[in-house]
Write a protein that holds these residues in place. Sequence first.
Motif, PDB file in Angstrom:
ATOM      1  N   SER A  82      -8.644  -3.243   0.367  1.00 30.18           N
ATOM      2  CA  SER A  82      -8.724  -4.401   1.258  1.00 30.18           C
ATOM      3  C   SER A  82      -7.473  -5.270   1.231  1.00 30.18           C
ATOM      4  O   SER A  82      -7.254  -6.062   2.146  1.00 30.18           O
ATOM      5  N   ASP A  83      -6.624  -5.130   0.190  1.00 32.67           N
ATOM      6  CA  ASP A  83      -5.516  -6.063  -0.001  1.00 32.67           C
ATOM      7  C   ASP A  83      -4.148  -5.670   0.544  1.00 32.67           C
ATOM      8  O   ASP A  83      -3.259  -6.518   0.592  1.00 32.67           O
ATOM      9  N   PRO A  84      -3.859  -4.402   0.913  1.00 36.68           N
ATOM     10  CA  PRO A  84      -2.484  -4.084   1.310  1.00 36.68           C
ATOM     11  C   PRO A  84      -1.989  -4.974   2.440  1.00 36.68           C
ATOM     12  O   PRO A  84      -2.679  -5.167   3.444  1.00 36.68           O
ATOM     13  N   THR A  85      -0.783  -5.518   2.262  1.00 37.08           N
ATOM     14  CA  THR A  85      -0.180  -6.375   3.289  1.00 37.08           C
ATOM     15  C   THR A  85       0.876  -5.640   4.103  1.00 37.08           C
ATOM     16  O   THR A  85       1.282  -6.101   5.168  1.00 37.08           O
ATOM     17  N   VAL A  86       1.341  -4.519   3.596  1.00 40.27           N
ATOM     18  CA  VAL A  86       2.288  -3.648   4.279  1.00 40.27           C
ATOM     19  C   VAL A  86       2.175  -2.289   3.594  1.00 40.27           C
ATOM     20  O   VAL A  86       1.740  -2.210   2.436  1.00 40.27           O
ATOM     21  N   THR A  87       2.543  -1.215   4.282  1.00 41.26           N
ATOM     22  CA  THR A  87       2.358   0.127   3.718  1.00 41.26           C
ATOM     23  C   THR A  87       3.678   0.885   3.675  1.00 41.26           C
ATOM     24  O   THR A  87       4.524   0.747   4.557  1.00 41.26           O
ATOM     25  N   ILE A  88       3.821   1.700   2.618  1.00 41.08           N
ATOM     26  CA  ILE A  88       4.940   2.635   2.498  1.00 41.08           C
ATOM     27  C   ILE A  88       4.383   4.050   2.529  1.00 41.08           C
ATOM     28  O   ILE A  88       3.396   4.361   1.869  1.00 41.08           O
ATOM     29  N   SER A  89       5.016   4.914   3.303  1.00 39.64           N
ATOM     30  CA  SER A  89       4.674   6.325   3.334  1.00 39.64           C
ATOM     31  C   SER A  89       5.933   7.121   3.028  1.00 39.64           C
ATOM     32  O   SER A  89       6.963   6.938   3.675  1.00 39.64           O
ATOM     33  N   SER A  90       5.858   7.969   2.007  1.00 37.06           N
ATOM     34  CA  SER A  90       7.017   8.762   1.618  1.00 37.06           C
ATOM     35  C   SER A  90       6.653  10.243   1.658  1.00 37.06           C
ATOM     36  O   SER A  90       5.743  10.682   0.959  1.00 37.06           O
ATOM     37  N   LEU A  91       7.370  10.989   2.489  1.00 39.92           N
ATOM     38  CA  LEU A  91       7.139  12.431   2.599  1.00 39.92           C
ATOM     39  C   LEU A  91       8.372  13.229   2.209  1.00 39.92           C
ATOM     40  O   LEU A  91       8.518  14.392   2.570  1.00 39.92           O
ATOM     41  N   GLY A  92       9.242  12.571   1.448  1.00 40.18           N
ATOM     42  CA  GLY A  92      10.462  13.245   1.049  1.00 40.18           C
ATOM     43  C   GLY A  92      10.225  14.514   0.261  1.00 40.18           C
ATOM     44  O   GLY A  92      10.929  15.511   0.424  1.00 40.18           O
TER      45      GLY A  92
ATOM     46  N   LEU B  48      -6.167  10.988   3.513  1.00 40.69           N
ATOM     47  CA  LEU B  48      -5.051  10.152   3.085  1.00 40.69           C
ATOM     48  C   LEU B  48      -5.587   8.751   2.832  1.00 40.69           C
ATOM     49  O   LEU B  48      -6.458   8.266   3.546  1.00 40.69           O
ATOM     50  N   ALA B  49      -5.066   8.097   1.815  1.00 42.92           N
ATOM     51  CA  ALA B  49      -5.401   6.705   1.552  1.00 42.92           C
ATOM     52  C   ALA B  49      -4.122   5.983   1.161  1.00 42.92           C
ATOM     53  O   ALA B  49      -3.193   6.599   0.628  1.00 42.92           O
ATOM     54  N   ALA B  50      -4.067   4.685   1.436  1.00 41.62           N
ATOM     55  CA  ALA B  50      -2.891   3.891   1.093  1.00 41.62           C
ATOM     56  C   ALA B  50      -3.322   2.630   0.361  1.00 41.62           C
ATOM     57  O   ALA B  50      -3.221   1.521   0.872  1.00 41.62           O
ATOM     58  N   PRO B  51      -3.840   2.776  -0.868  1.00 42.19           N
ATOM     59  CA  PRO B  51      -4.303   1.622  -1.636  1.00 42.19           C
ATOM     60  C   PRO B  51      -3.144   0.758  -2.108  1.00 42.19           C
ATOM     61  O   PRO B  51      -2.001   1.203  -2.211  1.00 42.19           O
ATOM     62  N   ALA B  52      -3.468  -0.487  -2.419  1.00 43.63           N
ATOM     63  CA  ALA B  52      -2.437  -1.469  -2.746  1.00 43.63           C
ATOM     64  C   ALA B  52      -2.055  -1.446  -4.221  1.00 43.63           C
ATOM     65  O   ALA B  52      -2.897  -1.282  -5.097  1.00 43.63           O
TER      66      ALA B  52
ATOM     67  N   GLY C   9       0.837  -1.181   0.000  1.00 43.58           N
ATOM     68  CA  GLY C   9       0.000   0.000   0.000  1.00 43.58           C
ATOM     69  C   GLY C   9       0.878   1.239   0.000  1.00 43.58           C
ATOM     70  O   GLY C   9       1.849   1.313   0.759  1.00 43.58           O
ATOM     71  N   PHE C  10       0.555   2.202  -0.850  1.00 44.91           N
ATOM     72  CA  PHE C  10       1.363   3.418  -0.949  1.00 44.91           C
ATOM     73  C   PHE C  10       0.505   4.603  -0.531  1.00 44.91           C
ATOM     74  O   PHE C  10      -0.554   4.851  -1.111  1.00 44.91           O
ATOM     75  N   ALA C  11       0.947   5.324   0.492  1.00 40.87           N
ATOM     76  CA  ALA C  11       0.161   6.429   1.038  1.00 40.87           C
ATOM     77  C   ALA C  11       0.118   7.590   0.049  1.00 40.87           C
ATOM     78  O   ALA C  11       1.160   8.056  -0.421  1.00 40.87           O
ATOM     79  N   ILE C  12      -1.114   8.047  -0.249  1.00 38.83           N
ATOM     80  CA  ILE C  12      -1.335   9.123  -1.216  1.00 38.83           C
ATOM     81  C   ILE C  12      -2.253  10.161  -0.590  1.00 38.83           C
ATOM     82  O   ILE C  12      -3.308   9.825  -0.045  1.00 38.83           O
ATOM     83  N   ALA C  13      -1.860  11.434  -0.652  1.00 37.96           N
ATOM     84  CA  ALA C  13      -2.702  12.513  -0.141  1.00 37.96           C
ATOM     85  C   ALA C  13      -3.839  12.763  -1.114  1.00 37.96           C
ATOM     86  O   ALA C  13      -3.655  12.761  -2.334  1.00 37.96           O
ATOM     87  N   ILE C  14      -5.043  12.988  -0.561  1.00 33.83           N
ATOM     88  CA  ILE C  14      -6.236  13.201  -1.377  1.00 33.83           C
ATOM     89  C   ILE C  14      -6.538  14.688  -1.426  1.00 33.83           C
ATOM     90  O   ILE C  14      -6.449  15.387  -0.415  1.00 33.83           O
ATOM     91  N   ARG C  15      -6.890  15.167  -2.590  1.00 31.44           N
ATOM     92  CA  ARG C  15      -7.253  16.579  -2.733  1.00 31.44           C
ATOM     93  C   ARG C  15      -8.437  16.896  -1.840  1.00 31.44           C
ATOM     94  O   ARG C  15      -9.420  16.178  -1.809  1.00 31.44           O
ATOM     95  N   GLY C  16      -8.350  18.003  -1.134  1.00 31.10           N
ATOM     96  CA  GLY C  16      -9.416  18.378  -0.229  1.00 31.10           C
ATOM     97  C   GLY C  16      -9.201  17.884   1.185  1.00 31.10           C
ATOM     98  O   GLY C  16      -9.946  18.241   2.093  1.00 31.10           O
TER      99      GLY C  16
END
Length: 388
Positions: free
Chosen positions: A304-314, A266-270, A256-263
């Motif tokens: 429903s499927d992410p088994t691990v998540t990555i969050s990048s704020l670089g 945050l969601a981290a879909p797989a 799952g990759f964390a993505i900022a949503i407009r407005g």
Amino acid sequence: MPSLGADMAAGTLVEWLKHPGDEVRRGDIVAVVETDKGAIEVEIFEDGWIGALLVAEGTEVPVGTPLATIVGRDRIEPPPASPPAPVPVLAPPPPPAPSAPRPPSTAREAPKEAPTTAALRASPAARWLAGERGIDLSLVQGTGPGGAIQRADVATFSSRPKHREGIDPAQMRRAIAAAMARSKREIPHYYLSHSFDASAALTFLADYNAARLPADRLLMAALLIRATALALPDFPEFNGFHDGEGFTPSEAIHIGFAIAIRGGGLAAPAIRETGQLALPELMHRLRDLTLRVRRGEFRSSELSDPTVTISSLGERGVDLLLPVIYPPQVAIIGFGTIRQQPWVVDDRIEPRPVMTVTLGADHRANDGHRGALLLGRIAELLQEPHKL
């Protein structure tokens, strides 16, 4: 009703995209449900035909409630177009059956609307309202004599909840708050960080992208996701789910990759089967996912499927982050910005681009020793990006 996150208890079926008798294949979108995360497209995971629709549009039901029946391909013939269903099937009404001739009557009868086609009967008022609201009359269930569509039928149809564009930021924030509060309350987090020289990764990206059009270029995120996916098979205790009673590793790796949503939100879909994707395909999937999620468009398997998540704020200038695990996952990996720092190279100090990777992990499923090895392995893979 699929479970689309640990904080989801129920969802509303807002739109059926398939109808009884329709043939479906694995991966087809069959319905839209609405949750705190917004409107989610529900995928199907087997081939066959739609049998009965068990939940009417506009109905809220708990997670786990059957939405429809599927007839498998072991049948020789597809099912009939309108099998019995415990709730009204939201499909175009069948043409009225021809009636036997009636004897002449002296009673005065109301004039009948002549149908424009054999399968569709609608009053002039219904047709006018449908035109005003841009509604396809073939989708409206008629309640008049012989299934004729009346003005009230069109008004009812137009008031039904539809696939909502975007999301409600307030609802999204409440959903995030519930999930994160549960995570910090129930999961014994521990944190580790590891800094490494990112020169090799940056050089590889520059060389790779130099001869390619913008649409075909790679971002650093693709390298980070790919390196993590290649490292995880040796560390299965970080890839899977803890249900409160024990940990179950996942054979598949769906990062799952964390993505900022407009407005806001945050969601981290797989990105499903991440380790099997070469860098160009991984980058293509990441671009598509980012564009859709920022519009508030999700698919059920992605949530429903992410088994691990990555969050990048670089890209936001954050040196390192201490992310919160999204239950029932047991690990989340964070990447900070690449910043020029003094670095020891062959007993001398040089300025080098340095990145810090962090791990937030669940002590019920794994421990710090193995976590440190995982971070070290990710860094090693990024030192040889040409092998990714």
